[in-house]
Design a protein around this motif. Structure first.
Motif, PDB file in Angstrom:
ATOM      1  N   ASN A   1      33.393  47.071  40.598  1.00 39.89           N
ATOM      2  CA  ASN A   1      34.833  47.215  39.889  1.00 39.89           C
ATOM      3  C   ASN A   1      35.279  48.664  40.204  1.00 39.89           C
TER       4      ASN A   1
ATOM      5  N   TYR B   1      39.008  49.940  39.426  1.00 38.07           N
ATOM      6  CA  TYR B   1      39.542  49.603  38.111  1.00 38.07           C
ATOM      7  C   TYR B   1      40.489  50.387  37.670  1.00 38.07           C
TER       8      TYR B   1
ATOM      9  N   THR C   1      30.491  41.802  35.956  1.00 39.37           N
ATOM     10  CA  THR C   1      31.007  43.280  35.944  1.00 39.37           C
ATOM     11  C   THR C   1      30.222  44.279  35.081  1.00 39.37           C
TER      12      THR C   1
END
Length: 165
Positions: free
Chosen positions: A32, A35, A87
């Motif tokens: 991620n 992000y 995640t």
């Protein structure tokens, strides 16, 4: 069999199960990494513009974007997208939020929805957004990279995102 032998077999089975599960976690884990940058860009564009193309907001190449509605369970999300991922940064977090009731409903309130970006068979970004700030739930279809133009409808501080057809 002696008690010691039974205990040894149980420990071997338990260790093997945890080891296999740990490797599964490592295969499913996404970093991620986009992000923060994506979230900053998205908030900026929705505050400053009346329309945008998602490919100009994302700092990465992607094929499809899924908009996941509130109250969708983790298993339903993975079924919609067709990929299993996590995640969680740690194995303990994975065990708590993937394997227990704590993680079954990541969108457990009407205020939350999720965007999931896919490239090939890989999840690049999984982001949960507050619908009172930016709301994509009016867009019902999977969004493809070459057809990712949106119109922003403002209602006070809230930005409702609509597909530009």
């Amino acid at each position: 069999m002696k008690k010691r032998d039974v205990l040894l077999v149980i420990l071997i089975v338990l260790f093997t199960t945890l080891l296999i599960d740990y490797f599964n976690f490592r295969l499913m884990k996404i970093d991620n990494k986009y992000y923060d940058e994506f979230k900053d860009r998205l908030y900026k564009v929705t505050q400053e513009k009346t329309s945008f193309n998602m490919k100009d907001v994302t700092p990465f190449q992607w094929d499809k974007m899924y908009i996941i509605s509130p109250y969708t369970s983790k298993s339903e999300i993975q079924e919609i997208v067709g990929i299993k991922w996590t995640t969680s940064n740690t194995y303990l977090g994975y065990l708590l939020y993937q394997k227990t009731i704590l993680g079954k409903y990541p969108l457990d309130d009407d205020i939350f929805h999720k965007l999931v970006f896919i490239k090939g068979e890989e999840v690049l970004l999984d982001i949960t957004l507050n619908r009172m700030e930016i709301d994509f739930t009016k867009v019902k279809d999977v969004v493809f990279y070459n057809k990712a133009e949106f119109v922003i409808k403002k209602e006070g501080d809230r930005c409702i995102i609509l597909k530009n057809r």
